[in-house]
Write a protein that holds these residues in place. Structure first.
Motif, short mmCIF file in Angstrom:
data_model
loop_
_atom_site.label_atom_id
_atom_site.label_comp_id
_atom_site.label_asym_id
_atom_site.label_seq_id
_atom_site.Cartn_x
_atom_site.Cartn_y
_atom_site.Cartn_z
N UNK A 102 0.82 -1.21 0.00
CA UNK A 102 0.00 0.00 0.00
C UNK A 102 0.86 1.26 0.00
N UNK A 103 2.08 1.15 0.52
CA UNK A 103 3.00 2.29 0.54
C UNK A 103 3.74 2.47 -0.78
N UNK A 104 3.51 1.56 -1.73
CA UNK A 104 4.09 1.73 -3.05
C UNK A 104 5.17 0.74 -3.43
N UNK A 105 5.52 -0.20 -2.55
CA UNK A 105 6.50 -1.23 -2.90
C UNK A 105 5.71 -2.38 -3.52
N UNK A 106 5.58 -2.32 -4.85
CA UNK A 106 4.69 -3.22 -5.57
C UNK A 106 5.40 -4.03 -6.65
N UNK A 107 6.69 -3.78 -6.83
CA UNK A 107 7.44 -4.43 -7.90
C UNK A 107 8.85 -4.73 -7.43
N UNK A 108 9.49 -5.71 -8.10
CA UNK A 108 10.91 -5.94 -7.85
C UNK A 108 11.69 -4.65 -8.06
N UNK A 109 11.23 -3.80 -8.98
CA UNK A 109 11.91 -2.55 -9.29
C UNK A 109 11.90 -1.59 -8.11
N UNK A 110 11.02 -1.77 -7.14
CA UNK A 110 10.92 -0.88 -5.99
C UNK A 110 11.83 -1.30 -4.84
N UNK A 111 12.45 -2.47 -4.92
CA UNK A 111 13.19 -2.99 -3.78
C UNK A 111 14.47 -2.21 -3.51
N UNK A 112 15.32 -2.05 -4.52
CA UNK A 112 16.64 -1.48 -4.26
C UNK A 112 16.58 -0.02 -3.84
N UNK A 113 15.57 0.70 -4.30
CA UNK A 113 15.41 2.10 -3.87
C UNK A 113 15.09 2.18 -2.38
N UNK A 114 14.64 1.07 -1.81
CA UNK A 114 14.29 1.02 -0.39
C UNK A 114 15.17 0.01 0.36
N UNK A 115 16.38 -0.18 -0.15
CA UNK A 115 17.27 -1.22 0.38
C UNK A 115 17.49 -1.07 1.88
N UNK A 116 17.73 0.15 2.34
CA UNK A 116 18.04 0.34 3.75
C UNK A 116 16.88 -0.08 4.65
N UNK A 142 23.27 -8.72 -10.61
CA UNK A 142 22.77 -7.40 -10.22
C UNK A 142 21.42 -7.10 -10.88
N UNK A 143 20.61 -8.12 -11.10
CA UNK A 143 19.27 -7.92 -11.65
C UNK A 143 18.43 -7.12 -10.67
N UNK A 144 17.71 -6.14 -11.17
CA UNK A 144 16.92 -5.23 -10.35
C UNK A 144 17.75 -4.52 -9.28
N UNK A 145 19.07 -4.41 -9.50
CA UNK A 145 19.93 -3.75 -8.52
C UNK A 145 20.15 -4.55 -7.26
N UNK A 146 19.96 -5.87 -7.31
CA UNK A 146 20.07 -6.72 -6.12
C UNK A 146 21.49 -7.17 -5.84
N UNK A 147 22.47 -6.65 -6.58
CA UNK A 147 23.84 -7.13 -6.45
C UNK A 147 24.42 -6.99 -5.05
N UNK A 148 23.98 -6.01 -4.28
CA UNK A 148 24.50 -5.83 -2.93
C UNK A 148 23.51 -6.30 -1.86
N UNK A 149 22.55 -7.12 -2.27
CA UNK A 149 21.59 -7.70 -1.33
C UNK A 149 22.09 -9.06 -0.85
N UNK A 150 21.48 -9.53 0.22
CA UNK A 150 21.84 -10.83 0.80
C UNK A 150 20.60 -11.72 0.87
#
Length: 226
Positions: A102-116, A142-150
Protein backbone atom coordinates in the motif's frame (compact mmCIF):
# COMPACT_ATOMS: atom_id res chain seq x y z
CA UNK A 1 -7.27 -48.45 -11.48
CA UNK A 2 -7.14 -52.22 -11.50
CA UNK A 3 -4.84 -54.15 -9.19
CA UNK A 4 -1.19 -53.57 -10.03
CA UNK A 5 1.49 -56.18 -10.42
CA UNK A 6 3.44 -56.46 -7.18
CA UNK A 7 5.96 -53.64 -7.35
CA UNK A 8 8.08 -51.43 -5.15
CA UNK A 9 7.53 -47.70 -5.60
CA UNK A 10 10.11 -45.22 -4.32
CA UNK A 11 9.02 -41.60 -3.79
CA UNK A 12 11.47 -38.72 -3.55
CA UNK A 13 10.24 -36.26 -0.90
CA UNK A 14 11.91 -32.92 -0.14
CA UNK A 15 11.11 -31.66 3.36
CA UNK A 16 8.20 -29.46 2.30
CA UNK A 17 4.83 -29.76 4.10
CA UNK A 18 2.68 -29.91 0.97
CA UNK A 19 4.61 -32.63 -0.85
CA UNK A 20 5.02 -34.61 2.38
CA UNK A 21 1.24 -34.78 2.81
CA UNK A 22 0.53 -35.52 -0.86
CA UNK A 23 3.10 -38.30 -0.92
CA UNK A 24 1.72 -39.91 2.25
CA UNK A 25 -1.81 -39.87 0.84
CA UNK A 26 -0.63 -41.38 -2.44
CA UNK A 27 1.36 -44.06 -0.62
CA UNK A 28 -1.59 -45.08 1.54
CA UNK A 29 -3.89 -45.32 -1.48
CA UNK A 30 -1.40 -47.23 -3.63
CA UNK A 31 -0.58 -49.87 -1.01
CA UNK A 32 -3.89 -51.81 -1.42
CA UNK A 33 -3.41 -51.57 -5.20
CA UNK A 34 -0.36 -53.79 -4.91
CA UNK A 35 2.53 -51.36 -4.48
CA UNK A 36 5.10 -51.54 -1.71
CA UNK A 37 5.84 -47.85 -1.20
CA UNK A 38 8.93 -46.24 0.27
CA UNK A 39 9.58 -42.56 0.81
CA UNK A 40 13.04 -41.00 0.82
CA UNK A 41 13.44 -37.53 2.34
CA UNK A 42 16.03 -35.92 0.12
CA UNK A 43 17.10 -32.55 -1.23
CA UNK A 44 15.58 -31.52 -4.52
CA UNK A 45 18.76 -31.98 -6.58
CA UNK A 46 19.20 -35.47 -5.14
CA UNK A 47 15.58 -36.30 -6.04
CA UNK A 48 16.22 -35.51 -9.70
CA UNK A 49 19.51 -37.42 -9.60
CA UNK A 50 17.62 -40.40 -8.17
CA UNK A 51 14.99 -40.27 -10.92
CA UNK A 52 17.78 -40.15 -13.50
CA UNK A 53 19.72 -43.05 -11.97
CA UNK A 54 16.66 -45.24 -11.34
CA UNK A 55 16.95 -45.10 -7.54
CA UNK A 56 13.64 -43.18 -7.31
CA UNK A 57 10.41 -43.65 -9.24
CA UNK A 58 8.03 -40.73 -8.57
CA UNK A 59 8.25 -37.10 -7.42
CA UNK A 60 5.04 -35.17 -6.68
CA UNK A 61 6.61 -31.69 -6.53
CA UNK A 62 7.94 -30.83 -9.98
CA UNK A 63 7.42 -27.08 -9.55
CA UNK A 64 7.93 -25.42 -12.94
CA UNK A 65 9.33 -23.13 -14.18
CA UNK A 66 11.35 -22.72 -10.96
CA UNK A 67 12.90 -26.22 -11.35
CA UNK A 68 13.47 -25.98 -15.11
CA UNK A 69 17.25 -26.27 -14.80
CA UNK A 70 16.84 -29.69 -13.15
CA UNK A 71 13.70 -30.90 -14.91
CA UNK A 72 14.25 -29.97 -18.56
CA UNK A 73 17.52 -31.86 -19.22
CA UNK A 74 16.03 -35.10 -17.85
CA UNK A 75 12.81 -34.64 -19.79
CA UNK A 76 14.75 -34.00 -23.00
CA UNK A 77 16.90 -37.10 -22.41
CA UNK A 78 13.76 -39.19 -21.90
CA UNK A 79 14.66 -40.13 -18.33
CA UNK A 80 11.55 -38.60 -16.80
CA UNK A 81 8.02 -37.82 -17.90
CA UNK A 82 5.25 -35.62 -16.53
CA UNK A 83 2.06 -37.51 -15.67
CA UNK A 84 -0.11 -34.60 -14.53
CA UNK A 85 -0.23 -31.05 -13.26
CA UNK A 86 -1.51 -31.64 -9.74
CA UNK A 87 -2.05 -28.00 -8.65
CA UNK A 88 -4.02 -25.36 -10.56
CA UNK A 89 -3.27 -21.67 -10.03
CA UNK A 90 0.09 -22.14 -8.36
CA UNK A 91 2.51 -19.22 -8.06
CA UNK A 92 5.97 -18.53 -6.61
CA UNK A 93 7.66 -15.14 -6.39
CA UNK A 94 8.68 -12.49 -3.86
CA UNK A 95 6.11 -11.27 -1.36
CA UNK A 96 5.78 -8.30 1.00
CA UNK A 97 3.27 -7.36 3.69
CA UNK A 98 0.10 -5.61 2.55
CA UNK A 99 1.09 -2.37 4.31
CA UNK A 100 4.31 -2.12 2.27
CA UNK A 101 2.41 -2.79 -0.94
CA UNK A 102 0.00 0.00 0.00
CA UNK A 103 3.00 2.29 0.54
CA UNK A 104 4.09 1.73 -3.05
CA UNK A 105 6.50 -1.23 -2.90
CA UNK A 106 4.69 -3.22 -5.57
CA UNK A 107 7.44 -4.43 -7.90
CA UNK A 108 10.91 -5.94 -7.85
CA UNK A 109 11.91 -2.55 -9.29
CA UNK A 110 10.92 -0.88 -5.99
CA UNK A 111 13.19 -2.99 -3.78
CA UNK A 112 16.64 -1.48 -4.26
CA UNK A 113 15.41 2.10 -3.87
CA UNK A 114 14.29 1.02 -0.39
CA UNK A 115 17.27 -1.22 0.38
CA UNK A 116 18.04 0.34 3.75
CA UNK A 117 14.50 -0.27 4.98
CA UNK A 118 14.93 -3.98 4.23
CA UNK A 119 18.52 -4.04 5.51
CA UNK A 120 19.36 -5.45 2.07
CA UNK A 121 17.92 -8.88 2.96
CA UNK A 122 15.58 -11.25 1.16
CA UNK A 123 14.35 -14.21 3.21
CA UNK A 124 14.33 -17.64 1.56
CA UNK A 125 13.32 -21.11 2.70
CA UNK A 126 16.43 -23.19 2.19
CA UNK A 127 19.77 -23.35 0.44
CA UNK A 128 19.58 -25.49 -2.69
CA UNK A 129 15.94 -24.70 -3.40
CA UNK A 130 14.96 -23.54 -6.86
CA UNK A 131 14.01 -20.16 -5.40
CA UNK A 132 17.48 -19.79 -3.90
CA UNK A 133 19.14 -20.57 -7.21
CA UNK A 134 16.97 -17.97 -8.96
CA UNK A 135 17.72 -15.29 -6.36
CA UNK A 136 21.44 -16.06 -6.11
CA UNK A 137 21.69 -15.71 -9.88
CA UNK A 138 19.81 -12.39 -9.72
CA UNK A 139 22.23 -11.15 -7.02
CA UNK A 140 25.23 -12.31 -9.06
CA UNK A 141 23.92 -10.51 -12.15
CA UNK A 142 22.77 -7.40 -10.22
CA UNK A 143 19.27 -7.92 -11.65
CA UNK A 144 16.92 -5.23 -10.35
CA UNK A 145 19.93 -3.75 -8.52
CA UNK A 146 20.07 -6.72 -6.12
CA UNK A 147 23.84 -7.13 -6.45
CA UNK A 148 24.50 -5.83 -2.93
CA UNK A 149 21.59 -7.70 -1.33
CA UNK A 150 21.84 -10.83 0.80
CA UNK A 151 19.69 -13.95 0.60
CA UNK A 152 18.93 -15.18 4.12
CA UNK A 153 18.19 -18.87 3.65
CA UNK A 154 16.83 -20.73 6.66
CA UNK A 155 13.82 -23.04 6.37
CA UNK A 156 10.13 -22.65 5.58
CA UNK A 157 9.42 -22.34 9.31
CA UNK A 158 12.28 -19.90 9.87
CA UNK A 159 11.34 -17.74 6.89
CA UNK A 160 7.66 -17.51 7.81
CA UNK A 161 8.49 -16.85 11.47
CA UNK A 162 10.60 -13.89 10.34
CA UNK A 163 7.72 -12.68 8.13
CA UNK A 164 5.17 -13.07 10.93
CA UNK A 165 7.41 -11.24 13.43
CA UNK A 166 8.07 -8.36 11.04
CA UNK A 167 4.36 -8.03 10.23
CA UNK A 168 3.49 -7.96 13.94
CA UNK A 169 5.73 -4.88 14.24
CA UNK A 170 4.77 -3.45 10.82
CA UNK A 171 8.41 -3.55 9.75
CA UNK A 172 9.65 -4.01 6.17
CA UNK A 173 10.38 -7.56 5.00
CA UNK A 174 10.49 -9.38 1.66
CA UNK A 175 10.39 -13.16 1.37
CA UNK A 176 9.77 -15.98 -1.09
CA UNK A 177 6.04 -16.63 -1.18
CA UNK A 178 3.99 -19.20 -3.01
CA UNK A 179 0.46 -20.42 -3.35
CA UNK A 180 -1.20 -22.74 -2.50
CA UNK A 181 0.12 -22.47 1.06
CA UNK A 182 -1.41 -21.51 4.38
CA UNK A 183 0.76 -18.37 4.50
CA UNK A 184 -1.69 -16.77 2.06
CA UNK A 185 -4.47 -17.18 4.63
CA UNK A 186 -2.55 -16.36 7.79
CA UNK A 187 -0.38 -13.46 6.56
CA UNK A 188 -1.70 -10.20 5.10
CA UNK A 189 0.61 -10.31 2.07
CA UNK A 190 0.92 -9.32 -1.56
CA UNK A 191 3.08 -10.62 -4.42
CA UNK A 192 5.44 -8.24 -6.20
CA UNK A 193 5.27 -7.54 -9.91
CA UNK A 194 8.28 -8.77 -11.88
CA UNK A 195 8.41 -7.64 -15.53
CA UNK A 196 11.74 -9.47 -15.96
CA UNK A 197 10.13 -12.83 -15.12
CA UNK A 198 12.81 -14.06 -12.72
CA UNK A 199 10.40 -16.67 -11.33
CA UNK A 200 8.72 -17.22 -14.70
CA UNK A 201 6.10 -15.50 -16.77
CA UNK A 202 2.99 -13.91 -15.26
CA UNK A 203 4.73 -13.21 -11.95
CA UNK A 204 5.79 -16.75 -11.23
CA UNK A 205 2.68 -18.60 -12.42
CA UNK A 206 3.55 -22.25 -11.96
CA UNK A 207 2.65 -25.86 -12.50
CA UNK A 208 3.29 -28.54 -9.89
CA UNK A 209 3.88 -31.72 -11.84
CA UNK A 210 3.68 -35.36 -10.93
CA UNK A 211 7.01 -36.56 -12.31
CA UNK A 212 7.83 -40.22 -12.92
CA UNK A 213 10.83 -42.12 -14.12
CA UNK A 214 9.92 -42.90 -17.72
CA UNK A 215 10.87 -46.59 -17.58
CA UNK A 216 8.76 -47.05 -14.46
CA UNK A 217 5.76 -45.29 -15.97
CA UNK A 218 5.94 -47.48 -19.08
CA UNK A 219 6.13 -50.64 -16.99
CA UNK A 220 3.26 -49.64 -14.66
CA UNK A 221 0.35 -48.21 -16.64
CA UNK A 222 -1.94 -48.63 -13.61
CA UNK A 223 0.23 -46.16 -11.75
CA UNK A 224 -0.05 -43.71 -14.64
CA UNK A 225 -3.86 -44.07 -14.53
CA UNK A 226 -3.80 -43.48 -10.77
Amino acid sequence: PTMADDATLDFGVPAWPGITVKTEIAAQLLTPLGYTTRTEELGMQVVYQGLDSGDLDVFLGGWLPAQNSLYTPLEESGAITSLANNVDGARMTLAVPEYLYAQGIQSFADLDANRDDFDGKIFGFGAGSAASEILNEAIANDTWGLGDWQLVDTSVVGMLTAARDAISREEPIVWVGWTPHWMNLELDMRYLDDPQDLFGENNGASQVLTVARSDYAEAHPNLVDF
